[in-house]
Design a protein around this motif. Sequence first.
Motif, PDB file in Angstrom:
ATOM      1  N   TYR A  82      39.251  39.551  24.665  1.00 28.99           N
ATOM      2  CA  TYR A  82      39.500  40.997  24.798  1.00 28.99           C
ATOM      3  C   TYR A  82      39.963  41.631  23.494  1.00 28.99           C
ATOM      4  CZ  TYR A  82      38.562  39.476  29.377  1.00 28.99           C
ATOM      5  OH  TYR A  82      37.928  38.870  30.421  1.00 28.99           O
ATOM      6  N   CYS A  86      34.441  45.630  33.981  1.00 29.75           N
ATOM      7  CA  CYS A  86      34.696  44.486  33.111  1.00 29.75           C
ATOM      8  C   CYS A  86      34.296  44.876  31.690  1.00 29.75           C
ATOM      9  CB  CYS A  86      33.872  43.292  33.583  1.00 29.75           C
ATOM     10  SG  CYS A  86      34.169  41.837  32.568  1.00 29.75           S
ATOM     11  N   ARG A  93      35.310  38.815  38.886  1.00 31.48           N
ATOM     12  CA  ARG A  93      35.423  38.255  37.549  1.00 31.48           C
ATOM     13  C   ARG A  93      36.664  37.381  37.521  1.00 31.48           C
ATOM     14  NH1 ARG A  93      35.283  35.283  33.748  1.00 31.48           N
ATOM     15  NH2 ARG A  93      35.508  35.930  31.581  1.00 31.48           N
TER      16      ARG A  93
HETATM   17 MO   LIG Z   1      36.519  41.477  32.707  1.00 32.60          MO
END
Ligand SMILES: [Mo]
Length: 357
Positions: A224, A89, A43
């Motif tokens: 996030y 992730c 990622r």
């Molecule tokens: Mo991630």
Amino acid sequence: MVLDPFSSEKPTLIVRKLQPDNRETPLHFIKTDIIHHEFFYRRNHFSYPYLPTSNYWLPVNGVVVHPRLFSLEEIFHMPSKTVKVLLECAGNKRRFFKPKVFGEQWGKGAMSQGYWKGVTLRHLLELTGLKHGAKEVLIEGYDFGKTPSIEKPVSFARSLPIEKALHPDTLIAYQFNDQPISFKHGYPLRLIVPQWYAMASVKWIRQITVLDDVFKGPFQSFDYVYYPDKKTDAGAFPVTVVNVNSSIQKPLNREILNQGRQLIRGIAWTGTGQITKVEISTDNGSSWSQAKLAAQNESTSYAWRTWSYEWTPHEKGEYTILVKASDSFHRIQPKIPFWNRKGYGFNAYDQVTVKIE
Ligand SMILES: [Mo]
Ligand SMILES: Nc1nc2c(c(=O)[nH]1)N[C@H]1C(S)=C(S)[C@@H](COP(=O)(O)O)O[C@H]1N2
């Protein structure tokens, strides 16, 4: 046992994007619980960085008593720790959200695990000393680029609250499965933050800075973050600890099976605490039975638990198999996922549908 990348039955990573490089682990073909680096998901927000690998120093500065530059040699000679850690992730399983959300359409394989070895971040911070008022620790990577939220290019960088930075298993890692960490996964030094989604585990560390304030970089104040509302930022809160979750590895979705005994198997994991129960339904949720959890070998483990369940379907037809895990904090996977605009933390029941002929 580590799956042999050179065997003839070699699975491959599933490409989600070529530039930057984003690929998932073929989780349904993984039979071991240590992933070889060749099958470790990738990622990346940016292109792979150029690094001064022959003259690498790690600066630790900011609100510290003695700012320091550590050489790799020095770090390799410090007391080390090896911990089995799962990296997942935050966007893992994003493709299962309904309504659909934008972003990398990860299936079930944006996660991998293995043994990370390194020095604790705590140890480095003990060597520099913390000044009064130290609040967060900022970890910056060597990679950089543009993000939608800011005009100038920025590095991939995130901060940890001081308590998490001082957690005894938060590592500055230099080995993965007894080898130097491979370049794509953060060589020469990578942060490993057990229990948190993997955006916290910064690769290719360039610098560590102790802050007396709250860092507001784009990878924690824009990305996030859970945004429960479709249009506004109302109720937003940061993505941190991994949710209780599980995945079915076998059978495959839409597999055609013969009548007779079937083995259903998979993995279950959670951020804090331990997996205590995994339940299976083969009648689309009307009834549930307990799967068998594999024994746990390590005392400290932040890894998944494998489970299995023997099933003997008595009639031909289509079956939807569901799985839900529970952990020692009484968290249970929900039937309906917590929908959020950026599609983080999906942990609703996993399911596959099979046909018995
Ligand atoms: Mo991630
Ligand atoms: N420097 C840097 N660190 C990073 C990232 C990144 O893009 N750059 N991505 C983060 C995210 S979102 C995840 S999920 C993990 C992925 O680690 P992997 O590529 O080794 O699987 O690294 C994290 N650390």
